[in-house]
Design a protein around this motif. Structure first.
Motif, PDB file in Angstrom:
ATOM      1  N   ARG A 164       0.833  -1.208   0.000  1.00  0.00           N
ATOM      2  CA  ARG A 164       0.000   0.000   0.000  1.00  0.00           C
ATOM      3  C   ARG A 164       0.869   1.260   0.000  1.00  0.00           C
ATOM      4  O   ARG A 164       0.509   2.263  -0.641  1.00  0.00           O
ATOM      5  CB  ARG A 164      -0.934  -0.009   1.207  1.00  0.00           C
ATOM      6  N   GLN A 165       1.982   1.229   0.698  1.00  0.00           N
ATOM      7  CA  GLN A 165       2.882   2.379   0.672  1.00  0.00           C
ATOM      8  C   GLN A 165       3.447   2.580  -0.734  1.00  0.00           C
ATOM      9  O   GLN A 165       3.521   3.718  -1.219  1.00  0.00           O
ATOM     10  CB  GLN A 165       4.014   2.176   1.680  1.00  0.00           C
ATOM     11  N   THR A 199      -5.696   8.352   5.176  1.00  0.00           N
ATOM     12  CA  THR A 199      -4.974   7.085   4.998  1.00  0.00           C
ATOM     13  C   THR A 199      -3.876   7.238   3.952  1.00  0.00           C
ATOM     14  O   THR A 199      -2.745   6.773   4.140  1.00  0.00           O
ATOM     15  CB  THR A 199      -5.938   5.965   4.573  1.00  0.00           C
ATOM     16  N   HIS A 203       0.176   6.735   4.445  1.00  0.00           N
ATOM     17  CA  HIS A 203       0.996   5.863   3.592  1.00  0.00           C
ATOM     18  C   HIS A 203       2.180   6.638   3.030  1.00  0.00           C
ATOM     19  O   HIS A 203       3.315   6.137   3.013  1.00  0.00           O
ATOM     20  CB  HIS A 203       0.167   5.299   2.442  1.00  0.00           C
TER      21      HIS A 203
END
Length: 222
Positions: A164-165, A199, A203
Motif C-alpha cells: 500500500r505504501q 490514509t 501511507h
C-alpha cells in the motif's frame, strides 16, 4: 521468480563468535556478509562489510581458531571490508545447509543483527523454497518478512515498503504530487488508490520516511 525476505533467529549455541560481537560489544555496529565462495569442501571465503571499531573486530577474528586468515581494507572512519577464509564446521551447516540446495539461491547481502538475527533474501521456485524452510533446524526460528516477484533492480535500493505504501508513492508520482510546483493533492492520491485522504497521507509519510532512512544507509555504506 519468487523471492522470500527472511529473518532467521539463532540460539546462542549457533551464533558465530564474530557475529556475537554485535550482541556483546558496542564496538561493532554493523556486520554484513556481502559475498561468499563455497567451492572448497572444508573452507569458505567471505567478504564482510563492518562498521565500528575494527581493532576490536580484528582481535575477535584472531581469537577464533577456525578462521585461517583475514585481510582488512579501510573504507572510511568507521567502515571496513573484511576478507577472510574460515574452516567450515557443523555450525555453518546448521545455519545455512538447508538453503544450499538445487532450485534455491541465497542473494547477498546477509545482514547479521543483534539477538542472533540474520536477514537475507532467498529466491527460487515454490517447492524448493518450501523445502529449504522446512529443512532448517528446529532451534532456528524463521519468519518470512515479505514474498514477491524478484527484480534485481529493486534490490539495488529497497526501503522495504508495504504494497500500500508503494501504491501510494506510485500514484503520487503519476499524478504530479511531487512536481514543483505541486500538480496534485493528497486527495488526488487518495482517489487513485481508493483510500481516505488521511490514509493516503499516512501511507505517503511512512513511505517517505522509510525511503529517506534507506537512502541515508545506502550513502553511508557507499
Amino acid at each position: 521468480m519468487k523471492y522470500l525476505r527472511l529473518e532467521l533467529r539463532y540460539p546462542p549455541a549457533l551464533i558465530h563468535p564474530i557475529h556475537r560481537l554485535v550482541d556483546e560489544s558496542d564496538a561493532v555496529e554493523r556486520d554484513v556478509l556481502l559475498h561468499g565462495s563455497l567451492f572448497d569442501e572444508t573452507a569458505d571465503t567471505f567478504l564482510f562489510y563492518v562498521e565500528g571499531d575494527i581493532d576490536v573486530y580484528a582481535e575477535a577474528l584472531r581469537s577464533v581458531d577456525r578462521i585461517r586468515e583475514f585481510e582488512i581494507t579501510r573504507i572510511d572512519e568507521s567502515g571496513h571490508y573484511v576478507f577472510l577464509t574460515q574452516r567450515r564446521d557443523a555450525v555453518d551447516e546448521a545455519m545455512f545447509g538447508s538453503l544450499r540446495r538445487t532450485g534455491v539461491v541465497v542473494v547477498p547481502p546477509i545482514d547479521f543483527r543483534p539477538d542472533g538475527v540474520a536477514r537475507l533474501t532467498v529466491l527460487g521456485d515454490h517447492e524448493p523454497l518450501r523445502d529449504a524452510l522446512a529443512g532448517l533446524p528446529d532451534r532456528i526460528d524463521s519468519e518470512v518478512l515479505r514474498i514477491g516477484e524478484y527484480d534485481w533492480r529493486q534490490h539495488l535500493f529497497d526501503p522495504e515498503l508495504t504494497d500500500r505504501q508503494f501504491d501510494a508513492l506510485a500514484a503520487a508520482v503519476e499524478c504530479g504530487y511531487y512536481e514543483s510546483p505541486r500538480a496534485a493533492s493528497v486527495e488526488d492520491v487518495a482517489d487513485r488508490i481508493d483510500a481516505a485522504p488521511s490514509t493516503a497521507s499516512e501511507h505517503l509519510r511512512k513511505a517517505e520516511s522509510a525511503m529517506m532512512k534507506s537512502f541515508i544507509d545506502l550513502r553511508d555504506v557507499a
